[in-house]
Design a protein around this motif. Structure first.
Motif, mmCIF file in Angstrom:
data_model
loop_
_atom_site.group_PDB
_atom_site.id
_atom_site.type_symbol
_atom_site.label_atom_id
_atom_site.label_comp_id
_atom_site.label_asym_id
_atom_site.label_seq_id
_atom_site.Cartn_x
_atom_site.Cartn_y
_atom_site.Cartn_z
ATOM 1 N N LEU A 51 0.825 -1.209 0.000
ATOM 2 C CA LEU A 51 0.000 0.000 0.000
ATOM 3 C C LEU A 51 0.860 1.261 0.000
ATOM 4 O O LEU A 51 0.573 2.231 -0.708
ATOM 5 C CB LEU A 51 -0.925 -0.002 1.223
ATOM 6 C CG LEU A 51 -1.992 -1.104 1.269
ATOM 7 C CD1 LEU A 51 -2.721 -1.076 2.606
ATOM 8 C CD2 LEU A 51 -2.980 -0.931 0.122
ATOM 9 N N ARG A 52 1.930 1.231 0.777
ATOM 10 C CA ARG A 52 2.783 2.409 0.902
ATOM 11 C C ARG A 52 3.516 2.720 -0.397
ATOM 12 O O ARG A 52 3.737 3.888 -0.741
ATOM 13 C CB ARG A 52 3.783 2.189 2.034
ATOM 14 C CG ARG A 52 4.664 3.414 2.341
ATOM 15 C CD ARG A 52 5.474 3.186 3.605
ATOM 16 N NE ARG A 52 6.315 1.995 3.507
ATOM 17 C CZ ARG A 52 6.131 0.885 4.225
ATOM 18 N NH1 ARG A 52 5.119 0.805 5.078
ATOM 19 N NH2 ARG A 52 6.945 -0.147 4.094
ATOM 20 N N GLU A 53 3.871 1.688 -1.132
ATOM 21 C CA GLU A 53 4.692 1.880 -2.319
ATOM 22 C C GLU A 53 3.897 1.900 -3.622
ATOM 23 O O GLU A 53 4.478 1.922 -4.709
ATOM 24 C CB GLU A 53 5.752 0.775 -2.368
ATOM 25 C CG GLU A 53 6.729 0.852 -1.196
ATOM 26 C CD GLU A 53 7.610 -0.376 -1.071
ATOM 27 O OE1 GLU A 53 7.668 -1.154 -2.048
ATOM 28 O OE2 GLU A 53 8.229 -0.556 -0.001
ATOM 29 N N MET A 54 2.566 1.900 -3.528
ATOM 30 C CA MET A 54 1.756 2.067 -4.739
ATOM 31 C C MET A 54 2.083 3.399 -5.401
ATOM 32 O O MET A 54 2.290 4.411 -4.723
ATOM 33 C CB MET A 54 0.258 2.069 -4.381
ATOM 34 C CG MET A 54 -0.383 0.728 -4.222
ATOM 35 S SD MET A 54 -2.163 0.959 -3.894
ATOM 36 C CE MET A 54 -2.677 -0.734 -3.705
ATOM 37 N N SER A 55 2.092 3.413 -6.716
ATOM 38 C CA SER A 55 2.275 4.683 -7.418
ATOM 39 C C SER A 55 1.043 5.554 -7.229
ATOM 40 O O SER A 55 -0.047 5.074 -6.908
ATOM 41 C CB SER A 55 2.508 4.440 -8.910
ATOM 42 O OG SER A 55 1.304 4.089 -9.551
ATOM 43 N N GLY A 56 1.201 6.857 -7.446
ATOM 44 C CA GLY A 56 0.072 7.778 -7.326
ATOM 45 C C GLY A 56 -1.054 7.423 -8.274
ATOM 46 O O GLY A 56 -2.237 7.524 -7.928
#
Length: 418
Positions: free
Chosen positions: A13-18
């Motif tokens: 979740l933290r590293e999902m792209s915008g």
């Protein structure tokens, strides 16, 4: 194995792209206010349309939704994901609002068909874009998050509809539906960036027909598509044959409501959590095993019918859904050539929509003809679907046809464009 190879839920979740975050949020918002399917017939009959006329308009909506995936898949591969999403949401907003004012059944059918088409046209583009911007070892996890937004929206949305109907009207219901589609379209236009997606490929010089022709020529993929269709026919019996079976076995509607609540609770509570481990497996394994569990759960219904066994059967097929569904969503984009990714996703989506459309007719007819024998039929469907998926996807990782080309590894570069 190193933990970096199998990221946690929070890390994913933290590293999902915008871009992926916007697409996930848009999926949640659109499902929170997806009122058209459930309330169209009630609205039309309240406006003076006959039951037959209302059915014609609803049928047009369903046909539009099925065809929308094919149109959206071809358009996404040709003109790009962003423009398909923007155009789809704008069209959905306009046509949904227009349904409030249709003067007769034929104009209603035309408008509803267009609304159904635009409402689903964005999905192949959105799912393909998620694939492009997500590392392959996180596809199952990310698609389980997408499934969670759908399930939360489908659970909370009816409560919002009840409030609108209590304090406003059906017209307000559809205007809110239209407004959420428009909001997603505006966000897509403003916040999503075309340079974060691959250049449209069109599937080669052969154009749209050749593009889908190449999908149909992929025999292993088409085996999976067959499995998805059979699974959809099986799964939809939870709202078709199951209520008839439960009440016909001497239980009241509260038992059926309890079974649906158990299903929804397990999906929301466990699907994302299990995906943390399932994403480590070759993608064909959870698909095959989960579909087989779906079939086994249905076969358990053929036995005695105390509440405890009905509950056991429901738990078994629900965990089959939890295990299989995220991988089913991730699979088409994972194995597709880059230039045909949206078409592959559309080709996997359409048979499922057809299965959901014809499944109730199959289940209800089988119930009236054979009673509890319906579960033998649908249980076999689930097991045959599992076998087809196992043969098509395999129980080891299948690499996309054009894996050596750099275009199939866009996640890192694309994320940098956000």
């Amino acid at each position: 194995m190193k933990s970096a190879e199998h990221p946690t839920i929070l890390a994913t979740l933290r590293e999902m792209s915008g871009t992926v975050r916007i697409l996930v949020l848009g999926n949640l918002i659109s499902n929170l206010a997806a009122f058209l399917n459930a309330f169209l017939v009630l609205f039309l009959t309240g406006e003076g349309f006959t039951a037959w006329e209302s059915g014609v308009v609803l049928t047009a909506l369903m046909v539009g939704r099925i065809s929308g995936s094919a149109v959206g898949g071809a358009a996404a591969d040709r003109v790009g994901y962003r423009w398909v999403i923007v155009g789809s949401m704008a069209g959905t907003a306009a046509l949904t609002a227009a349904l409030v004012h249709v003067p007769n059944v034929w104009i209603g059918a035309l408008v509803a068909g267009g609304a159904g088409l635009t409402a689903t046209a964005y999905r192949p583009a959105a799912m393909a874009w998620v694939v492009e911007l997500t590392p392959k070892d996180r596809h199952v996890m990310v698609f389980s998050v997408l499934r969670l937004t759908f399930n939360v929206g489908s659970t909370v949305g009816p409560m919002g509809a009840a409030l609108l109907l209590t304090y406003a009207s059906y017209g307000a219901l559809f205007y809110v539906d239209a407004a959420t589609s428009l909001a997603f379209g505006v966000v897509a236009y403003v916040a999503l960036r075309s340079d974060a997606e691959p250049a449209p490929g069109g599937g080669g010089s052969g154009g749209e027909r050749a593009g889908y022709g190449q999908v149909l020529a992929d025999r292993r993929f088409m085996l999976v598509v067959l499995g998805l269709f059979l699974t959809a026919v099986t799964y939809i019996q939870s709202s078709a044959a199951l209520p008839l079976f439960v009440t016909g076995s001497g239980h009241d509607e509260r038992v059926f409501a309890m079974l649906l609540s158990v299903n929804g609770g397990i999906v929301i509570a466990f699907e994302v959590l299990l995906s943390k481990w399932l994403q480590r497996l070759p993608i064909g394994v959870p698909m095959t095993f989960g579909m087989a569990m779906l079939g086994v759960g249905h076969l358990i219904y053929t036995g005695p019918t105390p509440v405890a066994l009905l509950l056991l059967a429901t738990v078994v097929w629900t965990f089959g859904e939890v295990i299989a569904a995220p991988s089913m969503m991730a699979y088409p984009g994972l194995v597709a050539p880059a230039a045909l990714r949206a078409r592959y996703i559309a080709a996997a989506t359409i048979p499922q929509q057809v299965g959901y459309a014809v499944g109730p007719m199959i289940g209800v007819a089988a119930w009236h003809a054979w009673g509890s024998g319906v579960w033998v039929l649908t249980g076999v469907f689930g097991l045959v679907g599992a076998a087809a998926v196992g043969a098509g996807a395999g129980l080891a990782r299948r690499r996309p046809a054009d894996e050596p080309e750099p275009a199939l590894e866009p996640a890192t570069a694309a994320e940098g464009g956000d």
